[in-house]
Design a protein around this motif. Structure first.
Motif, PDB file in Angstrom:
ATOM      1  N   ARG A   8       0.826  -1.206   0.000  1.00 34.14           N
ATOM      2  CA  ARG A   8       0.000   0.000   0.000  1.00 34.14           C
ATOM      3  C   ARG A   8       0.862   1.258   0.000  1.00 34.14           C
ATOM      4  N   ARG A   9       0.520   2.187  -0.883  1.00 38.73           N
ATOM      5  CA  ARG A   9       1.220   3.463  -0.962  1.00 38.73           C
ATOM      6  C   ARG A   9       0.208   4.592  -1.113  1.00 38.73           C
ATOM      7  N   GLU A  14       1.759   8.693  -9.848  1.00 37.70           N
ATOM      8  CA  GLU A  14       1.758   7.493 -10.688  1.00 37.70           C
ATOM      9  C   GLU A  14       0.434   7.212 -11.394  1.00 37.70           C
ATOM     10  N   PHE A  15      -0.577   8.075 -11.229  1.00 33.36           N
ATOM     11  CA  PHE A  15      -1.845   7.845 -11.917  1.00 33.36           C
ATOM     12  C   PHE A  15      -1.646   7.946 -13.426  1.00 33.36           C
ATOM     13  N   THR A  16      -2.280   7.037 -14.171  1.00 34.29           N
ATOM     14  CA  THR A  16      -2.100   6.994 -15.632  1.00 34.29           C
ATOM     15  C   THR A  16      -2.973   8.004 -16.370  1.00 34.29           C
ATOM     16  N   ARG A 175       2.497   2.219 -11.637  1.00 35.37           N
ATOM     17  CA  ARG A 175       3.194   1.365 -10.671  1.00 35.37           C
ATOM     18  C   ARG A 175       2.903   1.889  -9.277  1.00 35.37           C
ATOM     19  N   LEU A 176       3.212   1.088  -8.270  1.00 35.14           N
ATOM     20  CA  LEU A 176       3.238   1.536  -6.886  1.00 35.14           C
ATOM     21  C   LEU A 176       4.696   1.619  -6.461  1.00 35.14           C
ATOM     22  N   GLN A 177       5.091   2.730  -5.889  1.00 37.79           N
ATOM     23  CA  GLN A 177       6.480   2.921  -5.500  1.00 37.79           C
ATOM     24  C   GLN A 177       6.901   1.887  -4.449  1.00 37.79           C
ATOM     25  N   VAL A 183       9.427   9.156   2.536  1.00 37.89           N
ATOM     26  CA  VAL A 183      10.738   8.586   2.838  1.00 37.89           C
ATOM     27  C   VAL A 183      11.695   8.853   1.679  1.00 37.89           C
ATOM     28  N   ARG A 184      11.220   8.612   0.452  1.00 39.82           N
ATOM     29  CA  ARG A 184      12.070   8.809  -0.740  1.00 39.82           C
ATOM     30  C   ARG A 184      12.589  10.233  -0.852  1.00 39.82           C
ATOM     31  N   PHE A 185      11.726  11.205  -0.525  1.00 37.35           N
ATOM     32  CA  PHE A 185      12.108  12.603  -0.679  1.00 37.35           C
ATOM     33  C   PHE A 185      12.751  13.206   0.576  1.00 37.35           C
ATOM     34  N   GLY A 186      12.927  12.387   1.604  1.00 34.52           N
ATOM     35  CA  GLY A 186      13.645  12.844   2.784  1.00 34.52           C
ATOM     36  C   GLY A 186      12.834  13.659   3.765  1.00 34.52           C
ATOM     37  N   TRP A 187      11.487  13.556   3.678  1.00 32.17           N
ATOM     38  CA  TRP A 187      10.661  14.318   4.626  1.00 32.17           C
ATOM     39  C   TRP A 187      10.686  13.688   6.013  1.00 32.17           C
ATOM     40  N   ARG A 188      10.485  12.361   6.069  1.00 37.15           N
ATOM     41  CA  ARG A 188      10.525  11.675   7.362  1.00 37.15           C
ATOM     42  C   ARG A 188      10.757  10.181   7.147  1.00 37.15           C
TER      43      ARG A 188
END
Length: 202
Positions: A8-9, A14-16, A175-177, A183-188
């Motif tokens: 779950r993300r 990522e919406f097409t 896709r789902l990341q 987390v990926r962008f370094g927020w928390r």
């Protein structure tokens, strides 16, 4: 079930652009409607929004709220926040506004007598069911929280005392990341389970 929970993300980018199939949407909404609820009150309703004009109006409102939040941040946090997309309202093509009705079930609700918030908790369980069912269907969900409640109430004409508690962007995704965006962008960073588990007392 464990796979759906793990995968779950909170989907944003990522919406097409394709609209969800109506049968899939019905299955996902049914999963939400099958959630447990205090006193079996089922205090939720689901407002499905697909009109491009309404989606655009809400997207513009959310963009303004995002700017206000960004302006409130110290410079270093602004820099981290800038690349983070906070909504996919237009791109998803479908919004599900989940509402909560505190009057559903009358005045003597089994289980809500001493903890009134169990009513809201019930509606949130419906949201979680929607989210996990969407993952099982290969559909993305993004929970939009940058909005003013009064604005959304008026936009989708929610009557008092009912209140909207979530706008969910729902649609097919590329896709789902693997890693959550914040987390990926370094927020928390995520907390490990070991920090969240306490035994006998806090």
């Amino acid at each position: 079930m464990y796979d759906a929970i793990r995968m779950r993300r909170d989907v944003r980018a990522e919406f097409t652009g394709d609209r969800i199939d109506e049968e899939q949407l019905t299955r996902i909404l049914r999963a939400g409607h099958n959630a447990p609820s205090v006193g079996n009150t089922q205090p939720w309703d689901f407002v499905v929004v697909q009109d491009p004009a309404t989606l655009g109006t809400f997207a513009d409102h959310v963009a303004g709220c995002r700017r206000n939040f960004a302006d409130s941040l110290p410079p270093e946090r602004q820099e981290t926040f800038d690349p983070i997309k906070v909504e996919g309202i237009r791109e998803s093509g479908t919004g599900i506004v989940v509402t909560y009705d505190p009057s559903r079930g009358g005045t003597n609700i089994l289980g809500r007598h001493t903890v009134d918030d169990t009513g809201v908790f019930s509606a949130v369980l419906a949201i979680q069911n929607i989210w996990l069912a969407a993952v099982a269907e290969g559909i993305g969900v993004g929970w939009v929280s940058f909005y003013e409640e009064d604005f959304l109430t008026e936009l989708v004409k929610v009557p008092a005392p009912i209140r909207p508690i979530a706008w969910l962007c729902v649609g097919p995704v590329s896709r789902l990341q693997d890693t959550p965006d914040l987390v990926r962008f370094g927020w928390r960073e995520a907390r490990p389970l070991s920090e969240a588990v306490h035994r006998e007392s806090f």
